[in-house]
Design an enzyme around this catalytic site. Structure first.
Site, PDB file in Angstrom:
ATOM      1  CB  CYS A  39       2.166   2.715  -5.236  1.00  0.00           C
ATOM      2  SG  CYS A  39       0.630   2.948  -5.463  1.00  0.00           S
ATOM      3  CB  CYS A  43       2.278   0.335  -8.357  1.00  0.00           C
ATOM      4  SG  CYS A  43       0.640   0.294  -8.170  1.00  0.00           S
ATOM      5  CB  CYS A  70      -1.757   0.978  -3.919  1.00  0.00           C
ATOM      6  SG  CYS A  70      -2.132   0.268  -5.489  1.00  0.00           S
ATOM      7  CB  CYS A  73       1.169  -2.398  -6.086  1.00  0.00           C
ATOM      8  SG  CYS A  73       1.512  -1.219  -4.830  1.00  0.00           S
TER       9      CYS A  73
END
Length: 189
Positions: A39, A43, A70, A73
Site C-alpha cells: 500500500c 491508504c 492494494c 489505494c
C-alpha cells in the site's frame, strides 16, 4: 540474484502509515506480510501489525518480493478494469450524446452486461450512466444557450433530447434554473 531495496521502518515512517500521510506516498510504500499486499502510506485500510510491515522504495520491489497491490489505494497508479470500463463508457457518451443511447447499446460497445456496467459505473462515479448522459447533454446545452439565435427546441434536439419539455426538466434538475432563466442570467454578464 535480484537485490531489493528495503527501507528501515523508522518511527517517523510508522507514524506516516498510522496517520495515512499522503505526503509520504512518493517516499516509500509498505508491504504487509500477513496479507501479501502492498500500500501507499496514505491508504485508509486497516492498520497492520507493525511486525508484519516491510518498506520498499517503490512498488516494483514489492511486486518482485511477491506482494500484490492494494485495491483500495491503488499504489501502482494503474487503472483497474472497473476504472477503464468507466472511462470507456464516458468516452462513448461524450462522442455520441446527441444520438439516442441505450444501456443495451453501451453494454454491447463495452462488452459487459447492462446490470454489471450500471453497478460498476454507479460505484465509481457516484451516479447512474443515464444521469451522466443527462449531465453531458445539459452541460453542452449551456454552451449553446449563449447563442441567442438558437431557440430552445433546436438546442434540445441538438443535444439529444426528443422534446423541449424533457430538455427543460433535465436542465432544471442539474442546474436549478430553466434554460430560459439561465440564458437571461448569461446575457446580463
Amino acid at each position: 540474484m535480484i537485490i531489493l531495496s528495503k527501507l528501515n521502518l523508522t518511527q517517523s515512517r510508522w507514524n506516516d502509515i498510522k496517520n495515512n500521510n499522503s505526503h509520504a506516498d512518493d517516499q516509500f510504500i509498505y508491504a504487509v506480510k500477513s496479507t501479501m499486499i502492498f500500500c501507499k502510506p496514505s491508504c485508509s485500510a486497516k492498520l497492520p501489525a507493525k511486525e508484519n510491515v516491510t518498506l520498499y522504495n517503490d512498488y516494483h520491489d514489492a511486486i518482485t518480493a511477491g506482494y500484490r497491490p492494494c485495491k483500495k489505494c491503488n499504489p501502482t497508479g494503474r487503472f483497474t478494469d472497473k476504472e477503464e470500463w468507466c472511462i470507456q463508457i464516458k468516452n462513448y457518451i461524450t462522442r455520441h450524446y446527441q444520438q439516442p443511447i441505450t444501456l443495451d447499446e453501451l453494454a454491447n460497445h463495452c462488452h459487459g452486461s447492462i446490470y454489471h456496467l450500471s453497478r460498476v459505473f454507479k460505484e465509481l462515479e457516484g451516479m447512474t450512466i443515464i444521469d451522466y448522459l443527462h449531465l453531458v447533454r445539459t452541460t453542452e446545452a449551456k454552451k449553446l444557450l449563449a447563442d441567442q439565435m438558437l431557440d430552445l427546441t433546436t438546442i434540445a434536439l441538438t443535444v439529444g433530447y426528443k422534446t423541449p419539455s424533457q430538455f427543460i426538466k433535465k436542465f432544471k434538475q442539474y442546474f436549478h434554473l430553466t434554460p430560459h432563466k439561465f440564458r437571461q442570467q448569461f446575457t446580463k454578464l
